[in-house]
Design an enzyme around this catalytic site. Structure first.
Site, PDB file in Angstrom:
ATOM      1  N   ARG A  87       8.800  -7.615   2.792  1.00  0.00           N
ATOM      2  CA  ARG A  87       7.479  -8.272   2.845  1.00  0.00           C
ATOM      3  C   ARG A  87       8.444  -8.143   1.666  1.00  0.00           C
ATOM      4  O   ARG A  87       8.455  -9.314   0.199  1.00  0.00           O
ATOM      5  CB  ARG A  87       6.167  -7.794   2.978  1.00  0.00           C
ATOM      6  CG  ARG A  87       4.986  -8.431   2.764  1.00  0.00           C
ATOM      7  CD  ARG A  87       4.882  -8.790   1.612  1.00  0.00           C
ATOM      8  NE  ARG A  87       3.981  -7.090   0.909  1.00  0.00           N
ATOM      9  CZ  ARG A  87       3.793  -6.847  -0.205  1.00  0.00           C
ATOM     10  NH1 ARG A  87       4.363  -8.087  -1.467  1.00  0.00           N
ATOM     11  NH2 ARG A  87       4.024  -5.882  -1.126  1.00  0.00           N
ATOM     12  N   ASP A  88       8.014  -7.637   0.657  1.00  0.00           N
ATOM     13  CA  ASP A  88       8.061  -7.407  -1.444  1.00  0.00           C
ATOM     14  C   ASP A  88       9.487  -7.740  -1.433  1.00  0.00           C
ATOM     15  O   ASP A  88      10.185  -8.166  -2.149  1.00  0.00           O
ATOM     16  CB  ASP A  88       7.613  -6.592  -1.530  1.00  0.00           C
ATOM     17  CG  ASP A  88       6.831  -6.352  -3.071  1.00  0.00           C
ATOM     18  OD1 ASP A  88       7.327  -6.674  -3.894  1.00  0.00           O
ATOM     19  OD2 ASP A  88       6.081  -6.033  -3.795  1.00  0.00           O
ATOM     20  N   HIS A 130      10.451 -11.429  -1.670  1.00  0.00           N
ATOM     21  CA  HIS A 130      10.561 -12.253  -3.510  1.00  0.00           C
ATOM     22  C   HIS A 130      12.028 -12.184  -3.982  1.00  0.00           C
ATOM     23  O   HIS A 130      12.356 -13.137  -4.890  1.00  0.00           O
ATOM     24  CB  HIS A 130       9.490 -11.040  -4.332  1.00  0.00           C
ATOM     25  CG  HIS A 130       8.041 -11.301  -4.205  1.00  0.00           C
ATOM     26  ND1 HIS A 130       7.365 -12.445  -4.164  1.00  0.00           N
ATOM     27  CD2 HIS A 130       7.306 -10.509  -3.596  1.00  0.00           C
ATOM     28  CE1 HIS A 130       6.222 -12.704  -3.790  1.00  0.00           C
ATOM     29  NE2 HIS A 130       6.079 -11.215  -3.149  1.00  0.00           N
ATOM     30  N   SER A 165       1.570  -3.204  -9.659  1.00  0.00           N
ATOM     31  CA  SER A 165       2.394  -4.587  -8.942  1.00  0.00           C
ATOM     32  C   SER A 165       3.413  -5.040 -10.278  1.00  0.00           C
ATOM     33  O   SER A 165       4.814  -5.352  -9.783  1.00  0.00           O
ATOM     34  CB  SER A 165       1.081  -5.404  -8.370  1.00  0.00           C
ATOM     35  OG  SER A 165       0.241  -5.350  -7.941  1.00  0.00           O
ATOM     36  N   HIS A 171       1.968   2.688  -4.074  1.00  0.00           N
ATOM     37  CA  HIS A 171       2.933   1.389  -3.777  1.00  0.00           C
ATOM     38  C   HIS A 171       3.317   1.343  -4.965  1.00  0.00           C
ATOM     39  O   HIS A 171       2.544   0.274  -6.681  1.00  0.00           O
ATOM     40  CB  HIS A 171       2.379  -0.006  -3.544  1.00  0.00           C
ATOM     41  CG  HIS A 171       3.242  -1.863  -3.794  1.00  0.00           C
ATOM     42  ND1 HIS A 171       3.852  -1.955  -2.736  1.00  0.00           N
ATOM     43  CD2 HIS A 171       3.241  -2.052  -4.668  1.00  0.00           C
ATOM     44  CE1 HIS A 171       4.544  -2.888  -2.920  1.00  0.00           C
ATOM     45  NE2 HIS A 171       5.102  -3.094  -4.341  1.00  0.00           N
ATOM     46  N   HIS A 220       6.300  -0.280  -8.416  1.00  0.00           N
ATOM     47  CA  HIS A 220       7.622  -1.364  -8.273  1.00  0.00           C
ATOM     48  C   HIS A 220       8.103  -0.582  -9.859  1.00  0.00           C
ATOM     49  O   HIS A 220       7.997   0.495 -10.534  1.00  0.00           O
ATOM     50  CB  HIS A 220       7.300  -2.477  -8.961  1.00  0.00           C
ATOM     51  CG  HIS A 220       6.822  -3.485  -8.183  1.00  0.00           C
ATOM     52  ND1 HIS A 220       7.981  -3.865  -7.662  1.00  0.00           N
ATOM     53  CD2 HIS A 220       5.829  -3.503  -7.340  1.00  0.00           C
ATOM     54  CE1 HIS A 220       7.088  -4.540  -6.751  1.00  0.00           C
ATOM     55  NE2 HIS A 220       5.959  -4.412  -6.510  1.00  0.00           N
ATOM     56  N   TYR A 272       2.482  -9.343 -13.309  1.00  0.00           N
ATOM     57  CA  TYR A 272       3.271  -9.403 -12.593  1.00  0.00           C
ATOM     58  C   TYR A 272       4.400  -9.788 -11.329  1.00  0.00           C
ATOM     59  O   TYR A 272       5.164 -10.142 -12.598  1.00  0.00           O
ATOM     60  CB  TYR A 272       2.224 -10.282 -11.147  1.00  0.00           C
ATOM     61  CG  TYR A 272       1.537 -10.038  -9.656  1.00  0.00           C
ATOM     62  CD1 TYR A 272       1.097  -9.109  -9.403  1.00  0.00           C
ATOM     63  CD2 TYR A 272       2.872 -10.671  -9.152  1.00  0.00           C
ATOM     64  CE1 TYR A 272       0.889  -8.839  -8.023  1.00  0.00           C
ATOM     65  CE2 TYR A 272       2.452 -10.600  -7.480  1.00  0.00           C
ATOM     66  CZ  TYR A 272       1.221 -10.186  -6.747  1.00  0.00           C
ATOM     67  OH  TYR A 272       1.594  -9.545  -5.761  1.00  0.00           O
TER      68      TYR A 272
END
Length: 340
Positions: A13-14, A17, A167, A196, A198, A287
């Protein structure tokens, strides 16, 4: 830390990108089998922007939603299949279809101050009997106290798990601890807390461990960190650190290493790494999915993509406002022309 950590894998999913949403059905099947056999408990599989995300606005996916979800469901023997839904991009009918395709987990995502738009979607997911998650994106953009109030709304709507979502990869470890600690203290004992991360500031694993130490029980990760910006918390790195710290989980370290090295990395179109653009994302708090859009616009209009991201940050852009990037690039090009 006595409770076993649940790993939610976001490679499909991520990670969409980072590959411009172009995973093929065959790649989805192969990655699902590898992630499942490596021990991840949940595998999220949708367009990078969730259900309904395949569009001119966010980029069309190579495969349609039904193919993505059904392929994941068919190739997972143990893990539950999750879908992401951003109200306004996806609608309740999308959620119902995803459930019909076999998805068991629904993650309903909103900006960190806009939980109220998730009420109907969280309620529907709970009514369908799905493992229902509230996903508070860009959690650095509000105070820990305000984030808690938004979390309480999602909890009241029926979410069984609430996430602090970094995010932009902008949270420090202290920032993460402050948010998780308030959730742990004030949400119901029956509510699971998730994180979550990054890696834009090189803190994906560190923040995930800080979250675990403060009370988070569900952690997102992806093979080789595959995801927007500098990527997500890398599954194989997280597994190694958890092993060293004696944190209980279901991941097989060697299998995650092999899947990341032999399969995931060769699929990457652009290395998922900390470079000047992804570092700018974390530094300015933008983001993570804006990276490729800013990179393309910078080249097209002859401006520094870092300046685009910095201007976007000053404007307060949130997820779903990628269309601002072209306008900002045009403005910067005009300013550059005037001053040349």
């Amino acid at each position: 830390m006595s409770q076993k950590i649940i790993i939610n894998d976001v490679t499909l999913r991520d990670g969409m990108h980072a590959i411009r949403h172009q995973y093929s059905r065959e790649q989805i099947a192969e990655l699902t089998r590898l992630i499942d056999s490596s021990g991840s408990d949940i595998i999220e599989a949708t367009h990078g922007d969730g259900l309904g995300g395949s569009s001119i606005q966010y980029g069309f996916s190579k495969e349609d939603e039904e193919t993505i979800i059904k392929t994941a469901v068919e190739n997972a023997d143990h893990a539950k299949i999750a879908v992401l839904l951003l109200p306004g991009i996806g609608v309740i009918e999308d959620l119902e279809r995803a459930h019909g395709f076999g998805a068991q987990v629904a993650r309903v995502a909103t900006h960190c101050t806009e939980a109220d738009v998730s009420e109907q979607h969280i309620g529907k997911a709970a009514a369908l009997g799905m493992d229902t998650v509230g996903f508070l994106m860009m959690s650095h953009r509000t105070t820990p106290e305000n984030l808690l109030e938004e979390a309480k709304k999602m909890e009241a709507y029926g979410a069984q798990t609430i996430y602090v979502v970094d995010s932009a990869g902008a949270l420090t470890m202290d920032d993460t601890r402050a948010r998780i600690a308030l959730f742990k203290e004030h949400l119901s004992d029956s509510t699971t807390i998730g994180f979550h991360g990054h890696n834009n500031l090189s803190l994906g694993v560190a923040n995930s461990i800080a979250a675990i130490e403060t009370g988070a029980q569900r952690i997102d990760a992806s093979l080789a960190g595959m995801g927007a910006g500098a990527g997500n918390t890398a599954t194989e790195q997280l597994a190694a650190v958890m092993n060293r710290m004696g944190i209980e989980h279901n991941l097989d370290l060697y299998k995650t290493m092999d899947a990341a090295e032999n399969v995931m990395k060769p699929m990457m179109e652009r290395p998922v790494q900390i470079d000047r653009l992804s570092l700018t994302l974390g530094y300015t708090g933008v983001y993570s999915s804006f990276l490729l859009f800013a990179e393309r616009a910078g080249k097209e209009y002859g401006v520094d993509a870092r300046d685009i991201l910095t201007r976007i940050a000053e404007m307060g852009a949130v997820g779903g406002q990628e269309d601002w990037i072209i306008g900002v690039a045009q403005d910067l090009a005009q300013e550059k022309k005037v001053h040349s």
